[in-house]
Motif scaffolding. Structure first.
Motif, PDB file in Angstrom:
ATOM      1  N   GLN A  68       0.963  -1.199  -0.037  1.00  0.00           N
ATOM      2  CA  GLN A  68      -0.056  -0.037   0.085  1.00  0.00           C
ATOM      3  C   GLN A  68       0.915   1.179  -0.032  1.00  0.00           C
ATOM      4  OE1 GLN A  68      -2.464   0.329   3.538  1.00  0.00           O
ATOM      5  NE2 GLN A  68      -4.181   1.358   2.256  1.00  0.00           N
ATOM      6  N   GLY A  69       0.331   2.267  -0.691  1.00  0.00           N
ATOM      7  CA  GLY A  69       1.194   3.424  -0.815  1.00  0.00           C
ATOM      8  C   GLY A  69       1.236   4.554   0.257  1.00  0.00           C
TER       9      GLY A  69
ATOM     10  N   TYR B  59      -5.649   3.790 -11.217  1.00  0.00           N
ATOM     11  CA  TYR B  59      -5.893   3.644  -9.805  1.00  0.00           C
ATOM     12  C   TYR B  59      -7.454   3.302  -9.684  1.00  0.00           C
ATOM     13  CZ  TYR B  59      -6.055   5.142  -4.863  1.00  0.00           C
ATOM     14  OH  TYR B  59      -6.353   5.077  -3.719  1.00  0.00           O
TER      15      TYR B  59
ATOM     16  N   ASN C 225       0.543   6.187 -11.235  1.00  0.00           N
ATOM     17  CA  ASN C 225       0.468   4.975 -10.370  1.00  0.00           C
ATOM     18  C   ASN C 225      -0.265   3.851 -11.098  1.00  0.00           C
ATOM     19  OD1 ASN C 225      -0.066   3.216  -8.150  1.00  0.00           O
ATOM     20  ND2 ASN C 225      -1.359   4.568  -7.157  1.00  0.00           N
TER      21      ASN C 225
ATOM     22  N   TYR D 199       0.817  13.121  -7.359  1.00  0.00           N
ATOM     23  CA  TYR D 199       2.392  12.865  -7.029  1.00  0.00           C
ATOM     24  C   TYR D 199       2.955  14.139  -7.846  1.00  0.00           C
ATOM     25  CZ  TYR D 199       0.808   8.339  -5.508  1.00  0.00           C
ATOM     26  OH  TYR D 199      -0.048   7.144  -4.993  1.00  0.00           O
TER      27      TYR D 199
ATOM     28  N   LYS E 202      -0.162  13.217  -0.363  1.00  0.00           N
ATOM     29  CA  LYS E 202       1.232  12.732  -1.003  1.00  0.00           C
ATOM     30  C   LYS E 202       2.234  13.809  -1.182  1.00  0.00           C
ATOM     31  CE  LYS E 202      -0.755   9.151  -1.610  1.00  0.00           C
ATOM     32  NZ  LYS E 202      -0.935   7.945  -2.191  1.00  0.00           N
TER      33      LYS E 202
ATOM     34  N   PHE F   5       6.114   4.529  -6.664  1.00  0.00           N
ATOM     35  CA  PHE F   5       6.108   3.328  -6.854  1.00  0.00           C
ATOM     36  C   PHE F   5       7.021   2.725  -7.777  1.00  0.00           C
ATOM     37  CE2 PHE F   5       1.733   4.736  -5.870  1.00  0.00           C
ATOM     38  CZ  PHE F   5       1.864   3.949  -4.541  1.00  0.00           C
TER      39      PHE F   5
END
Ligand code: PMP
Ligand code: GLN
Length: 396
Positions: A48-49, A136, A184, A215, A246, A330
């Protein structure tokens, strides 16, 4: 007793109807699922981010400062005036400035909410929304709950947009397209040329672009972040969605903001007004004050160093890197020399047997087809990534 039973059977039927599925998303997201698996098997969680390192102390201290100042009541609908002003300044001071007025901003309870609200503001039943896969996981449920139909277009093998395919997917029913840069799960970053190509496709339509740019500050190796909002024409058709979670590595704060033209902002507020109305006031104060001291370049450097640390620690392992992440949290890796399992089974095996948890890239496709790739989050302490690499070095 009999009567009671009958009554409840009847109620159950109604409950089933009332709670019938309104979208095709999973009941438990892949991120929650893999984190739960990591906890269960005491695996290092690179799935998980979310960052596992502390946020800046100055940001921490601003939250109690806000409550001490009695900023504990509703904020205005669009956002607290200090945060709106500071967002205008922050965006104007980017290396590649985004010039906006306060009337083009709405502060939201996170980016997912911003995307949902943008869709709710513009969709009517039967509208189509183009989704670029891998994507996403919140996009499709948000489209479907709001009466829309997703139309899927795959990114190419390098996770870059194929504009011919996008053009071919446009129909009379297309109402919007969702774009994500930095991306992502792949980490690819859109350039100004991509926005020109997208404009060329949408210019003679009424298509709205929902651009997920959470991001934004994390573009590496000197790459420039280019927003849909930088495009002089496209900005009139765009909801650009950002996340302080983020930006400041505080995903639990769940505050973001959306940039849009005054007209699109008005439509957005029509929904936001009755969905959340406004956003956590002490957090808005803290985020606004922190923007005054925040060093965006140091922030980019920090995460670029983390990407490089991850890559160097994993370089001795039998994974394959097709491309270094250009941005975001990621890195995706191939594992063909380790296993011929599909990516979902491989991610489970790596977690349960090797104690390192990742996300299968198939989870970002509606048909969940095997991609032979898994995604690792490098927004982690060096010691966390070191431990993951140590576990794998000893056993792969
Ligand atoms: N978009 C993308 C691409 C993401 O990775 C995430 C994950 N945080 C979100 C949106 C959601 O952001 P938020 O937590 O601010 O809702
Ligand atoms: N954005 C995060 C990720 O991609 C997950 C957020 C969530 O758990 N829903 O890992």
């Amino acid at each position: 007793m009999k009567h009671w039973f009958k009554k409840n059977v009847h109620l159950k039927k109604h409950a089933d109807m009332r709670t019938a599925r309104r979208h095709s998303g999973k009941d438990l997201t892949i991120f929650s699922e893999m984190t739960a698996l990591a906890i269960k098997h005491q695996a290092v969680n690179l799935s998980q981010g979310f960052p596992d390192f502390a946020i800046d102390n100055r940001l921490k201290k601003l939250l109690p400062e806000a409550t001490d100042k009695d900023l504990n009541q509703y904020a205005p609908l669009a956002g607290s005036p200090l945060l709106l002003d500071n967002l205008v300044t922050f965006n104007a001071q980017r290396k590649n400035p985004i010039v906006i007025s306060t009337d083009e901003i709405v502060v939201t309870p996170g980016a997912s909410y911003g995307i949902y609200c943008a869709l709710a503001a513009i969709l009517t039943p039967g509208d189509e929304v183009i989704v670029l896969e891998p994507s996403y996981d919140s996009y499709v449920p948000a489209i479907e709950v709001n009466g829309g139909t997703p139309v899927f277009v795959s990114l190419d093998g390098d996770f870059r947009p194929d504009f011919a395919k996008i053009r071919a997917a446009v129909s009379e029913k297309t109402r919007a397209i969702i774009v994500n840069t930095p991306h992502n799960p792949s980490g690819t970053v859109w350039t100004a040329a991509y926005w020109d190509l997208l404009w060329d496709i949408v210019k003679d339509t009424e298509i709205i672009v929902i651009s997920d740019e959470v991001y934004d500050l994390l573009c590496y190796d000197g790459r420039q972040f280019t927003s849909a909002f930088h495009h002089p024409k496209l900005r009139e058709r765009t909801y650009a969605v950002f996340s302080f979670g983020k930006m400041f590595h505080a995903t639990g704060w769940k505050v973001g903001y959306v940039l849009a033209s005054e007209e699109l902002t008005l439509a957005f507020k029509r929904v936001h007004q009755y969905l959340s109305f406004c956003v956590n006031a002490p957090a808005q104060y803290a985020l606004a004050k922190y923007l005054e001291v925040f060093d965006a370049e140091a922030n980019t450097r920090l995460l670029q160093e983390k990407r490089d640390f991850f890559l160097s620690e994993f370089s001795g392992l039998p994974f394959t890197v097709s491309a270094k992440a250009e941005g975001g949290y990621f890195q995706t890796l191939g594992y063909e020399s380790i296993s011929d399992l599909n990516d979902e089974d491989f991610a489970v095996w790596l977690t349960t047997e090797k104690k390192v948890c990742s996300i299968p890239v198939s989870a970002f496709y509606h048909d969940q087809h095997n991609t032979g790739k898994v995604r690792f989050c490098f927004a982690k302490k060096e010691e966390t990534m070191l431990e993951a690499a140590r576990l794998l070095k000893n056993s792969l």
